[in-house]
Design a protein around this motif. Structure first.
Motif: not given
Length: 210
Positions: A46, A61, A180
């Protein structure tokens, strides 16, 4: 002697970049057929950077829930960055036609040369590829933190020549899924590369279905 050392550095870096590119392409490259499930490689790091176009901070994110393409570049790149950015532009057009660009899929182009890649320079560069800023973020941060971010994408590599301040790097696009996770490195668009907008679309569709 200084001339020899300078060019020896560039040749060594170029050779390493080529070898790593071949290794990564053979390991992660190619393209899915649209039905093959791409494996989860690792969780993407992130980060928060500034959008060079809007001036707003962007936290990566916050885009979870969308599939993302992440590409590190520099606007003064003399070879691979412009054709690979053009390739991404072609993918953008296909996603727009499907109504998925910015809603299901986003692009992140991150400069590792913020000193020369000012917001004005980035706007000029991105406009050449008719980038749709609703789904394509051109980000910049401090050079040191960006270099650290590159290493967190694990197999990506960037070198800076201390003599010329020129960069050498692996021409790879990271494909990140809705959760992610990095699912693949996609080879950029340069001589001998079989990557096309259609092959990237197959990879994107594969992850969208997952």
């Amino acid at each position: 002697m200084q001339f020899m050392l300078k060019h020896s550095f560039k040749l060594a870096v170029s050779a390493l970049v080529v070898l790593m590119g071949i290794y990564l392409y053979l390991t992660y490259g190619g393209s899915s057929n649209g039905t093959q499930k791409l494996p989860v490689m690792y969780s993407a790091p992130d980060f928060t950077m500034t959008d060079a176009v809007s001036g707003n901070d962007v936290k990566f994110s916050d885009s979870n829930g969308k599939v993302r393409l992440v590409y590190f570049y520099w606007a003064n790149c003399p070879d691979v960055c412009p054709p690979t950015t053009q390739l991404m532009s072609q993918v953008q057009d296909k996603l727009q036609a499907d109504g998925q660009f910015g809603t299901d899929v986003e692009f992140y182009s991150i400069t590792f040369d913020p000193e020369r890649d000012t917001p004005e320079a980035i706007k000029k560069y991105s406009s050449k590829f008719h980038a749709d800023y609703n789904g394509w973020k051109f980000l910049r941060g401090e050079e040191k933190s960006t270099a650290e971010l590159v290493t967190k994408f694990k197999d990506l590599i960037v070198f800076k020549d201390p003599e010329t301040n020129e960069f050498s790097h692996l021409d790879l696009i990271a494909l990140v899924d809705r959760n992610g996770n990095v699912r693949k490195y996609i080879e950029g668009n340069h001589d001998g590369t079989p990557t096309t907008a259609d092959t990237i679309m197959k990879d994107i569709r594969s992850v969208l279905k997952a």
